[in-house]
Design a protein around this motif. Sequence first.
Motif, short mmCIF file in Angstrom:
data_model
loop_
_atom_site.label_atom_id
_atom_site.label_comp_id
_atom_site.label_asym_id
_atom_site.label_seq_id
_atom_site.Cartn_x
_atom_site.Cartn_y
_atom_site.Cartn_z
N ASP A 98 0.81 -1.22 0.00
CA ASP A 98 0.00 0.00 0.00
C ASP A 98 0.85 1.27 0.00
O ASP A 98 0.33 2.38 0.10
N GLY A 99 2.16 1.12 -0.09
CA GLY A 99 3.05 2.27 -0.14
C GLY A 99 3.55 2.74 1.20
O GLY A 99 4.42 3.61 1.27
N LYS A 100 3.03 2.19 2.29
CA LYS A 100 3.48 2.58 3.62
C LYS A 100 4.82 1.90 3.92
O LYS A 100 5.08 0.79 3.46
N PRO A 101 5.66 2.56 4.72
CA PRO A 101 6.95 1.95 5.03
C PRO A 101 6.79 0.72 5.93
O PRO A 101 5.90 0.66 6.78
N CYS A 102 7.64 -0.26 5.71
CA CYS A 102 7.71 -1.45 6.57
C CYS A 102 8.56 -1.07 7.78
O CYS A 102 9.73 -0.70 7.62
N LEU A 103 7.98 -1.10 8.95
CA LEU A 103 8.65 -0.65 10.17
C LEU A 103 8.67 -1.76 11.22
O LEU A 103 7.81 -2.63 11.24
N TYR A 104 9.66 -1.70 12.10
CA TYR A 104 9.71 -2.57 13.27
C TYR A 104 9.39 -1.74 14.50
O TYR A 104 9.77 -0.56 14.58
N ASP A 105 8.70 -2.35 15.46
CA ASP A 105 8.35 -1.65 16.69
C ASP A 105 9.02 -2.27 17.90
O ASP A 105 9.57 -3.37 17.84
N HIS A 106 8.91 -1.56 19.00
CA HIS A 106 9.48 -2.02 20.27
C HIS A 106 8.46 -2.92 20.97
O HIS A 106 7.79 -2.50 21.92
N ARG A 107 8.34 -4.15 20.45
CA ARG A 107 7.48 -5.15 21.09
C ARG A 107 8.08 -6.52 20.84
O ARG A 107 8.89 -6.70 19.93
N ALA A 108 7.69 -7.47 21.66
CA ALA A 108 8.28 -8.81 21.62
C ALA A 108 8.30 -9.38 20.21
O ALA A 108 7.33 -9.24 19.46
N HIS A 109 9.40 -10.03 19.89
CA HIS A 109 9.61 -10.56 18.54
C HIS A 109 10.25 -11.94 18.66
O HIS A 109 11.32 -12.08 19.25
N VAL A 110 9.60 -12.95 18.12
CA VAL A 110 10.10 -14.32 18.26
C VAL A 110 11.45 -14.50 17.56
O VAL A 110 12.32 -15.20 18.07
N GLY A 111 11.65 -13.86 16.42
CA GLY A 111 12.93 -13.99 15.72
C GLY A 111 14.08 -13.41 16.53
O GLY A 111 15.14 -14.02 16.63
N ALA A 112 13.89 -12.23 17.10
CA ALA A 112 14.94 -11.61 17.91
C ALA A 112 15.25 -12.46 19.13
O ALA A 112 16.42 -12.65 19.51
N THR A 113 14.21 -13.00 19.76
CA THR A 113 14.40 -13.84 20.95
C THR A 113 15.14 -15.13 20.58
O THR A 113 16.04 -15.57 21.30
N ALA A 114 14.79 -15.72 19.44
CA ALA A 114 15.47 -16.95 19.00
C ALA A 114 16.95 -16.69 18.70
O ALA A 114 17.82 -17.48 19.08
N TRP A 115 17.24 -15.57 18.04
CA TRP A 115 18.64 -15.28 17.73
C TRP A 115 19.44 -14.98 18.99
O TRP A 115 20.64 -15.29 19.06
N LEU A 116 18.80 -14.43 20.02
CA LEU A 116 19.50 -14.25 21.30
C LEU A 116 19.88 -15.62 21.85
O LEU A 116 21.00 -15.81 22.33
N TYR A 117 18.98 -16.58 21.76
CA TYR A 117 19.29 -17.95 22.22
C TYR A 117 20.51 -18.49 21.47
O TYR A 117 21.42 -19.07 22.08
N PHE A 118 20.53 -18.33 20.15
CA PHE A 118 21.67 -18.81 19.36
C PHE A 118 22.96 -18.14 19.84
O PHE A 118 23.99 -18.80 20.01
#
Length: 139
Positions: A98-118
Amino acid sequence: PLDVQTWAALVLNDPDKTGRALRYMETHHKVGDGFDYNTDLDGIWYEGTAQAAVACAVSGDARQAARALEAVKAGRLPDGGVPAASRDGLTTGFYLSDGKPCLYDHRAHVGATAWLYFAENGINPFFPGTPGPPRQPDP
Protein backbone atom coordinates in the motif's frame (compact mmCIF):
# COMPACT_ATOMS: atom_id res chain seq x y z
CA PRO A 1 19.84 -4.87 5.08
CA LEU A 2 22.14 -5.98 7.86
CA ASP A 3 21.24 -9.65 7.57
CA VAL A 4 22.86 -9.84 4.12
CA GLN A 5 26.16 -9.27 5.92
CA THR A 6 25.54 -11.52 8.92
CA TRP A 7 24.06 -14.40 6.95
CA ALA A 8 27.00 -14.33 4.53
CA ALA A 9 29.38 -14.79 7.46
CA LEU A 10 27.25 -17.56 8.96
CA VAL A 11 26.71 -19.46 5.70
CA LEU A 12 30.38 -19.31 4.70
CA ASN A 13 31.39 -20.28 8.26
CA ASP A 14 34.98 -19.35 7.41
CA PRO A 15 36.71 -16.35 9.05
CA ASP A 16 39.03 -15.96 6.06
CA LYS A 17 36.05 -15.29 3.77
CA THR A 18 33.87 -13.07 5.96
CA GLY A 19 35.99 -10.06 6.88
CA ARG A 20 34.67 -7.77 4.18
CA ALA A 21 31.01 -8.37 5.08
CA LEU A 22 31.65 -7.81 8.77
CA ARG A 23 33.69 -4.65 8.14
CA TYR A 24 30.78 -3.32 6.05
CA MET A 25 28.41 -4.15 8.92
CA GLU A 26 30.63 -2.28 11.40
CA THR A 27 31.03 0.75 9.15
CA HIS A 28 27.46 1.16 7.89
CA HIS A 29 25.05 -0.41 10.43
CA LYS A 30 26.56 0.15 13.88
CA VAL A 31 24.45 2.04 16.45
CA GLY A 32 26.20 2.09 19.83
CA ASP A 33 27.00 -1.56 20.52
CA GLY A 34 24.06 -2.73 18.40
CA PHE A 35 23.20 -2.63 14.71
CA ASP A 36 20.44 -1.05 12.63
CA TYR A 37 18.43 -2.93 10.01
CA ASN A 38 19.54 -0.51 7.31
CA THR A 39 22.11 2.24 7.03
CA ASP A 40 20.06 5.21 8.29
CA LEU A 41 21.10 4.37 11.87
CA ASP A 42 17.73 5.28 13.41
CA GLY A 43 17.82 2.59 16.13
CA ILE A 44 18.87 -0.92 17.05
CA TRP A 45 17.37 -3.94 15.30
CA TYR A 46 17.74 -6.65 17.93
CA GLU A 47 17.31 -9.69 15.70
CA GLY A 48 20.12 -8.44 13.47
CA THR A 49 22.26 -7.45 16.43
CA ALA A 50 22.00 -11.00 17.80
CA GLN A 51 22.83 -12.33 14.31
CA ALA A 52 25.87 -10.04 14.36
CA ALA A 53 26.91 -11.49 17.72
CA VAL A 54 26.88 -15.00 16.27
CA ALA A 55 28.59 -13.93 13.02
CA CYS A 56 31.36 -12.11 14.88
CA ALA A 57 31.90 -15.07 17.19
CA VAL A 58 32.07 -17.50 14.24
CA SER A 59 34.55 -15.16 12.58
CA GLY A 60 36.77 -14.96 15.66
CA ASP A 61 35.90 -11.46 16.89
CA ALA A 62 34.95 -12.36 20.45
CA ARG A 63 35.08 -8.74 21.62
CA GLN A 64 32.51 -7.48 19.07
CA ALA A 65 30.42 -10.62 19.60
CA ALA A 66 30.26 -9.88 23.34
CA ARG A 67 29.35 -6.21 22.79
CA ALA A 68 26.53 -7.10 20.40
CA LEU A 69 25.26 -9.81 22.74
CA GLU A 70 25.23 -7.36 25.64
CA ALA A 71 23.31 -4.82 23.52
CA VAL A 72 20.59 -7.40 22.89
CA LYS A 73 20.48 -8.46 26.55
CA ALA A 74 20.21 -4.81 27.62
CA GLY A 75 17.17 -4.42 25.37
CA ARG A 76 15.26 -7.39 26.82
CA LEU A 77 11.71 -6.86 27.96
CA PRO A 78 10.74 -7.56 31.59
CA ASP A 79 9.34 -10.98 30.60
CA GLY A 80 12.70 -11.99 29.06
CA GLY A 81 11.60 -11.65 25.45
CA VAL A 82 13.49 -9.47 23.01
CA PRO A 83 11.73 -6.70 21.10
CA ALA A 84 12.10 -6.27 17.37
CA ALA A 85 13.61 -2.81 17.74
CA SER A 86 14.90 -0.36 20.31
CA ARG A 87 12.04 2.02 19.46
CA ASP A 88 8.74 2.10 17.61
CA GLY A 89 8.97 2.91 13.92
CA LEU A 90 12.46 1.58 13.15
CA THR A 91 12.80 1.90 9.39
CA THR A 92 13.82 -0.95 7.10
CA GLY A 93 13.96 0.86 3.77
CA PHE A 94 11.24 -1.43 2.41
CA TYR A 95 7.63 -0.56 1.65
CA LEU A 96 4.38 -2.49 1.90
CA SER A 97 2.09 -3.00 -1.09
CA ASP A 98 0.00 0.00 0.00
CA GLY A 99 3.05 2.27 -0.14
CA LYS A 100 3.48 2.58 3.62
CA PRO A 101 6.95 1.95 5.03
CA CYS A 102 7.71 -1.45 6.57
CA LEU A 103 8.65 -0.65 10.17
CA TYR A 104 9.71 -2.57 13.27
CA ASP A 105 8.35 -1.65 16.69
CA HIS A 106 9.48 -2.02 20.27
CA ARG A 107 7.48 -5.15 21.09
CA ALA A 108 8.28 -8.81 21.62
CA HIS A 109 9.61 -10.56 18.54
CA VAL A 110 10.10 -14.32 18.26
CA GLY A 111 12.93 -13.99 15.72
CA ALA A 112 14.94 -11.61 17.91
CA THR A 113 14.40 -13.84 20.95
CA ALA A 114 15.47 -16.95 19.00
CA TRP A 115 18.64 -15.28 17.73
CA LEU A 116 19.50 -14.25 21.30
CA TYR A 117 19.29 -17.95 22.22
CA PHE A 118 21.67 -18.81 19.36
CA ALA A 119 24.11 -16.08 20.45
CA GLU A 120 24.02 -17.08 24.12
CA ASN A 121 24.56 -20.74 23.33
CA GLY A 122 27.16 -20.54 20.58
CA ILE A 123 24.94 -21.89 17.81
CA ASN A 124 25.35 -21.12 14.13
CA PRO A 125 21.90 -22.18 12.89
CA PHE A 126 23.18 -22.43 9.32
CA PHE A 127 25.44 -25.30 10.41
CA PRO A 128 23.35 -27.27 12.93
CA GLY A 129 25.18 -30.08 14.64
CA THR A 130 28.61 -28.55 14.08
CA PRO A 131 30.56 -26.54 16.62
CA GLY A 132 29.55 -22.92 16.58
CA PRO A 133 31.14 -19.94 18.24
CA PRO A 134 32.31 -20.34 21.80
CA ARG A 135 29.58 -19.74 24.36
CA GLN A 136 29.87 -16.31 25.95
CA PRO A 137 30.21 -16.48 29.74
CA ASP A 138 27.56 -14.76 31.83
CA PRO A 139 28.90 -11.59 33.50
